[in-house]
Design a protein around this motif. Sequence first.
Motif, PDB file in Angstrom:
ATOM      1  N   LYS A  52       5.956 -19.119  35.923  1.00 27.74           N
ATOM      2  CA  LYS A  52       5.728 -17.807  35.548  1.00 27.74           C
ATOM      3  C   LYS A  52       5.046 -17.345  36.916  1.00 27.74           C
ATOM      4  N   GLU A  55       6.362 -14.984  39.580  1.00 31.24           N
ATOM      5  CA  GLU A  55       7.071 -13.732  39.258  1.00 31.24           C
ATOM      6  C   GLU A  55       6.189 -12.771  40.130  1.00 31.24           C
ATOM      7  N   ARG A  56       6.826 -11.704  40.738  1.00 31.98           N
ATOM      8  CA  ARG A  56       6.062 -10.709  41.254  1.00 31.98           C
ATOM      9  C   ARG A  56       4.825 -11.156  42.084  1.00 31.98           C
ATOM     10  N   ASN A  57       5.122 -12.036  42.811  1.00 32.29           N
ATOM     11  CA  ASN A  57       3.992 -12.509  43.540  1.00 32.29           C
ATOM     12  C   ASN A  57       4.368 -12.595  45.217  1.00 32.29           C
ATOM     13  N   LEU A  58       3.803 -11.739  45.733  1.00 28.42           N
ATOM     14  CA  LEU A  58       4.254 -11.740  47.324  1.00 28.42           C
ATOM     15  C   LEU A  58       4.183 -12.677  48.015  1.00 28.42           C
ATOM     16  N   SER A  61       6.957 -15.011  47.655  1.00 34.43           N
ATOM     17  CA  SER A  61       8.272 -14.601  48.346  1.00 34.43           C
ATOM     18  C   SER A  61       8.461 -14.553  49.623  1.00 34.43           C
ATOM     19  N   ASN A 258      14.215 -13.139  37.865  1.00 33.42           N
ATOM     20  CA  ASN A 258      12.927 -13.008  37.818  1.00 33.42           C
ATOM     21  C   ASN A 258      12.039 -13.242  39.228  1.00 33.42           C
ATOM     22  N   TRP A 259      12.695 -14.335  39.916  1.00 33.17           N
ATOM     23  CA  TRP A 259      12.103 -14.395  41.151  1.00 33.17           C
ATOM     24  C   TRP A 259      12.931 -13.906  42.237  1.00 33.17           C
ATOM     25  N   MET A 262      12.284  -9.949  43.322  1.00 33.78           N
ATOM     26  CA  MET A 262      11.280  -9.782  44.262  1.00 33.78           C
ATOM     27  C   MET A 262      11.592  -9.914  45.884  1.00 33.78           C
ATOM     28  N   ASP A 263      12.704 -10.949  46.186  1.00 40.27           N
ATOM     29  CA  ASP A 263      12.825 -11.326  47.320  1.00 40.27           C
ATOM     30  C   ASP A 263      13.953 -10.188  47.927  1.00 40.27           C
TER      31      ASP A 263
END
Lengths: 373, 337
Positions: A52, A55-58, A61, A258-259, A262-263
């Motif tokens: 998890k 998720e939403r982690n620059l 990405s 989820n991942w 962001m990409d």
Amino acid sequence: MSIIEQPISPYREVKDQTETSSGERATMATWIDERTGLVSANRAFLSWPVPKYVERNLLYSLGGLTLVSLIYQFFSGICLLFYYDPSAEAAYNSVDYITYQAPLGWLVRSIHHYNASAIVILVFLHLLRTFFFSAYKAPREVTWLSGVVLFLITLGFGFTGYLLPWDQKGYWATRVGTEMAGQVPLLGSALAQLMRGGATLGQLTLNRFFVTHVALLPGALVLLLALHLYQHRYHGVAPTISKRGQIRARHSVPYFPNWVIMDVLLGLGLLALLIYLSWHERAPLAFPANPADTDYSPKPEWYFLFLFHLLHYVPGRLEPFLIVVVPLLVIGSMFLLPFLDTGEERRPWRKPVTTAVALFYVAVIIIFTFLGS
Amino acid sequence: MQYKIYRFVLLISLLLWLTSCAAQPEAGSVSTVASSSGATAPSNTITAVKVDTLTTDSAAAYWANAPVSTVHTKATEKGKADGPDVNIQAAYDGKNIAMRLEWADTTESNLNKAWTWDGSKFSRSKDLGDRMGVLFPIENNANFSSKGCAGACHNLDADPEKWWMGSESADSRFDLWQWTAASSNPVGQAQDEWMGAQEDPADMESATHSDALKSGGSVSNVNKAKDGPAFMGNDLSASFIITGEQTPIDTSKLTQGAVIPPSILAPWVGSRGDVQAKGVWKDGKWVVVLLRALDTGNDEDLVLTPPKAYPLGVAVFDHIDLVGHTTTADVLTLEWK
């Protein structure tokens, strides 16, 4: 009982589950899947469970964004190939045509130009993230090594692509670059000859750089990228180093959406940035190459500037040493890293020597790049 | 906490690198010089500024916002004195480009081999008028792009009679806008010419051709005996005669020392007249504004396509011939803002 032969596939289980959940509707997707297995393979690919904390982690990405950036580069490069003429007589005029006359040629070439820099930045940041999170440690050595080679390949793209417009900037930067290669002890002259195809830059040089840029390097990139991504899938996401992340690591989420989301969002943001930069200032095209113009002051593309500028600080006789030793030191360290740092500790602040050496390299590169510019 | 710091450092690095690559200066960039208008421009780069509408008025308000590039001119002949510095500005409006050139010249020479009446007969002066030329390669030209005017000037022979201006090959041409105080300025034009390869080795100007002409242009003001002018102007103090304003020569109206222009002028109609011009000599300097369509539609003209940068050269003829003129030593670059 199905009359279709069932393939032995790791995705078989997922496929069966999907079929059970969605009933027995004979959709186009099931028709395709029964014959190819691609739909269920795709479902398995997308439902891959990831921790998890990605998720939403620059930072997690950067790899995906690099991949998106490479895709942009591939397509813009293909578009440029429709008009580019790889001959010393016509290359400049063809790039001039692309930039100033072909419909949206300026946009495609500018995106290709700025994205080349973006890829170098993204790969570099991705490497830094991997380094500082100690994601190179066993069993992910091959992932790291393939990443290092991919980084070198992106630099190779930059070096070979710089010459292709056959303008003053590219010509003289390449001349300096091949002269630097010529100073490598023992192998230098053969290496320079191999790159140039002769004593000086000419049609053969352009041929070699063009083929390397559009065939050899893309081929190598695709193979290594496949290996890199497969290794990434095979080993999964590396453990996190943050306490918050470790707590979140107890839970997993599917790769899609989820991942991926962001990409995708970052990829669209990157595209918007590339379009803005292209609109703000088109990719530069210097005046046509003039081999007789010895007054021209050459300057390489910015990502080679640090090495170029470092040469100003060493006496001429030490240049071959610098040209060989600095890259060998940096690249060699990167290759050896997973075999030298084999401890359990992943937090960089608990590995002061490794971290300090890396920060020193990064500082040297950044400082000398700015000084050189 | 440390994790957040690392993330912050990485983000800052990304921004720094993006900024550095976007702001990367061009290789071979040159130093800047201060301009009279307060704007600055690299000394060999002429930056054309975008305006709404262009005119040939050298005092138009937009020139205050156009960077001034001061370029030095050197003699083509070895050992001769350098020429004046030329302040150059440029502006464009989407359809046209205008260039404002200003240089010091202590004498206004606006007559070219004029007739002089000595009270009993005419004699032909050898004095030449002031001239100025702007030269662009029409096709991409590596030699000119790095050498400037020297890329079109073949002046290495010890005998200046063997010098010539032009290109090395027929598929490489130059666009020449030639302003002359005596013959083009009075009709509000600069002569639009082009240069190719030298056609006659014995003729140093055989590479230079005037653009196509539909009508207009000047005719020589000479009588049938070729010992004097055929006409004089209505205004005897004027340095030029415009077609329609001439009357047959009447020496009874001339005082000793009267000067009669050597040509009857009319504006060029056709490609040769593509370049509008207005030059004014005042307080020891010429200020000339050239104005031309970015794309004239004529094959012998350079098509200017902003934001493409163009190399160019500028030449100044201080009442002197081709051999004695001075040119910008380095290549100049026209850029667009």
